[in-house]
Motif scaffolding. Sequence first.
Motif, PDB file in Angstrom:
ATOM      1  N   ARG A   7      10.238  29.298  49.363  1.00 12.81           N
ATOM      2  CA  ARG A   7      11.287  29.466  48.356  1.00 12.81           C
ATOM      3  C   ARG A   7      12.228  28.257  48.351  1.00 12.81           C
ATOM      4  O   ARG A   7      12.679  27.805  47.289  1.00 12.81           O
ATOM      5  N   LEU A   8      12.507  27.714  49.537  1.00 13.76           N
ATOM      6  CA  LEU A   8      13.420  26.579  49.629  1.00 13.76           C
ATOM      7  C   LEU A   8      12.863  25.322  48.968  1.00 13.76           C
ATOM      8  O   LEU A   8      13.614  24.519  48.403  1.00 13.76           O
ATOM      9  N   VAL A   9      11.543  25.144  49.063  1.00 13.96           N
ATOM     10  CA  VAL A   9      10.949  23.925  48.488  1.00 13.96           C
ATOM     11  C   VAL A   9      10.607  24.097  47.021  1.00 13.96           C
ATOM     12  O   VAL A   9       9.975  23.227  46.430  1.00 13.96           O
ATOM     13  N   GLY A  10      10.976  25.262  46.443  1.00  7.42           N
ATOM     14  CA  GLY A  10      10.839  25.400  45.001  1.00  7.42           C
ATOM     15  C   GLY A  10       9.814  26.397  44.502  1.00  7.42           C
ATOM     16  O   GLY A  10       9.626  26.531  43.284  1.00  7.42           O
ATOM     17  N   GLY A  39       8.404  29.748  43.197  1.00  6.40           N
ATOM     18  CA  GLY A  39       9.010  30.897  42.545  1.00  6.40           C
ATOM     19  C   GLY A  39       8.455  32.218  43.068  1.00  6.40           C
ATOM     20  O   GLY A  39       7.440  32.271  43.760  1.00  6.40           O
ATOM     21  N   ARG A  40       9.141  33.306  42.713  1.00  6.08           N
ATOM     22  CA  ARG A  40       8.684  34.624  43.139  1.00  6.08           C
ATOM     23  C   ARG A  40       7.269  34.915  42.624  1.00  6.08           C
ATOM     24  O   ARG A  40       6.424  35.451  43.349  1.00  6.08           O
ATOM     25  N   ARG A  41       7.039  34.569  41.345  1.00  7.74           N
ATOM     26  CA  ARG A  41       5.729  34.864  40.764  1.00  7.74           C
ATOM     27  C   ARG A  41       4.628  34.103  41.497  1.00  7.74           C
ATOM     28  O   ARG A  41       3.554  34.657  41.757  1.00  7.74           O
ATOM     29  N   GLN A  42       4.880  32.837  41.846  1.00  8.18           N
ATOM     30  CA  GLN A  42       3.868  32.052  42.555  1.00  8.18           C
ATOM     31  C   GLN A  42       3.560  32.655  43.923  1.00  8.18           C
ATOM     32  O   GLN A  42       2.395  32.760  44.334  1.00  8.18           O
ATOM     33  N   ILE A  43       4.602  33.081  44.639  1.00  5.02           N
ATOM     34  CA  ILE A  43       4.383  33.666  45.965  1.00  5.02           C
ATOM     35  C   ILE A  43       3.654  34.997  45.857  1.00  5.02           C
ATOM     36  O   ILE A  43       2.755  35.303  46.657  1.00  5.02           O
ATOM     37  N   ARG A  49      13.067  39.607  46.880  1.00  7.99           N
ATOM     38  CA  ARG A  49      14.178  40.043  46.030  1.00  7.99           C
ATOM     39  C   ARG A  49      15.413  39.165  46.185  1.00  7.99           C
ATOM     40  O   ARG A  49      16.192  38.992  45.252  1.00  7.99           O
ATOM     41  N   LYS A  50      15.597  38.616  47.401  1.00  2.99           N
ATOM     42  CA  LYS A  50      16.798  37.817  47.653  1.00  2.99           C
ATOM     43  C   LYS A  50      16.636  36.401  47.117  1.00  2.99           C
ATOM     44  O   LYS A  50      15.535  35.873  47.055  1.00  2.99           O
ATOM     45  N   ARG A  51      17.770  35.820  46.783  1.00  2.00           N
ATOM     46  CA  ARG A  51      17.754  34.422  46.381  1.00  2.00           C
ATOM     47  C   ARG A  51      17.618  33.545  47.618  1.00  2.00           C
ATOM     48  O   ARG A  51      18.154  33.854  48.677  1.00  2.00           O
ATOM     49  N   PRO A  52      16.867  32.448  47.544  1.00  2.00           N
ATOM     50  CA  PRO A  52      16.696  31.576  48.710  1.00  2.00           C
ATOM     51  C   PRO A  52      18.011  30.935  49.102  1.00  2.00           C
ATOM     52  O   PRO A  52      18.821  30.599  48.237  1.00  2.00           O
ATOM     53  N   PRO A  53      18.262  30.754  50.399  1.00  2.00           N
ATOM     54  CA  PRO A  53      19.504  30.093  50.811  1.00  2.00           C
ATOM     55  C   PRO A  53      19.497  28.653  50.349  1.00  2.00           C
ATOM     56  O   PRO A  53      18.466  27.987  50.305  1.00  2.00           O
ATOM     57  N   SER A  54      20.685  28.178  49.956  1.00  2.00           N
ATOM     58  CA  SER A  54      20.788  26.808  49.482  1.00  2.00           C
ATOM     59  C   SER A  54      20.878  25.855  50.652  1.00  2.00           C
ATOM     60  O   SER A  54      21.400  26.177  51.717  1.00  2.00           O
TER      61      SER A  54
END
Length: 292
Positions: A203-206, A208-212, A282-287
Amino acid sequence: SGVLHSTVVLARKEAGEPRLDRLPVMAVDPSALPATLDPKVTAGDLGDLRAGTVAVGEERARSLDLDVGSEVTVRYGDGANVALRVAAVYERSLALGDFLFAPAELAPHLAAPLHTRVLLSVVPGAALQDVKAAVQRVLAGAAPGATVTERPKGEHLRTEDRGVGQVISLVAVSVIGGFTVIAVLSTLVLIMVGRRQEVILLRLVGAGRRQIRWMLRIEAMTVMLVGLVVGTVTALVPLLAFSLATTGSWPYMPPEQAGVVVLVVVVTAGAGYTLPLRSVLRKRPPSVVGHG
C-alpha cells in the motif's frame, strides 16, 4: 421372487491352519433369474439351482478350487453339514455374497423361512396396483395375511431404516472433514496474518486495494486448484486399485457429493486468504514523511 437371507459356516485351511468363515448367503427363485437379479454367470446355469446344489461366487470358487460339478460342504445355522454340488459360478459376489441357493435348499434349515424382500421385474409404465398385486402373490405363501402399503411421496426414511452403519460412517467422515477444514483454515489464517506487513508495504509503494484483492484472489484460486488436483490424484490412486480389484469398475462419486467437496475447498481457501487482511485493506496506508 422372494428373497431369503441367512448365514453359513465354511470350514477351510489358511497357511495350513484350520479356519471357519461365517458368510452371509441368500436364496432366490431360479425361475425368476436373471429377470429380477443378474449375478452375471461365468460358468454353469442358474436354472440348475435346486435342493442339493449351490451357485458360488467367482472369487470364492477360485480360492477353493471349485468348478461346475464340484462339491463344497457348508454348515447351516441349524448345525447341519451338507455337501452341495456347484451348479454355477457367478461374478457379482461382492453384492450377492459367495453362495446363492434355491429356496428349496435353504428354507428347511431356517427357523422362520420368511422373505426379507421381494424382487420384481417391472414393465415400464406398469400400474401401481399391478405391482402391489404381484408382491402380494409372492408374499401369500411365505407370510399369510401380509399386506402391501405404499410409502407416501416425499416421506424420508428414518435413521434406523438407513442403517446404523451408514449413520456412523457419515458421522466419522464429517468429524474427519471438520478437523481437516479447521487445520487448513487456521494454517492459512496464520500465514496471512504474518503477511500483514507485506500488504502494508504494498500500500505504501502505491498498490491500490483492488490490485491487492486481485493478487489475493489469484493466490487463493491457485491454492484451490492445486489442492483439488493433488487431493483428487492422491485419493484416486488407492480407490482405483481397490475398485478395479473388487468390482472391476471405475470409482464413482455422486455429483452432489463431489460438489460439496469442491464447495468446502473453495470456501475454506477463500476465507483463509481474505478474512485476516480485511482490516488492513479497509484502512488508509500510513503516510511516509521524508526529512531533508
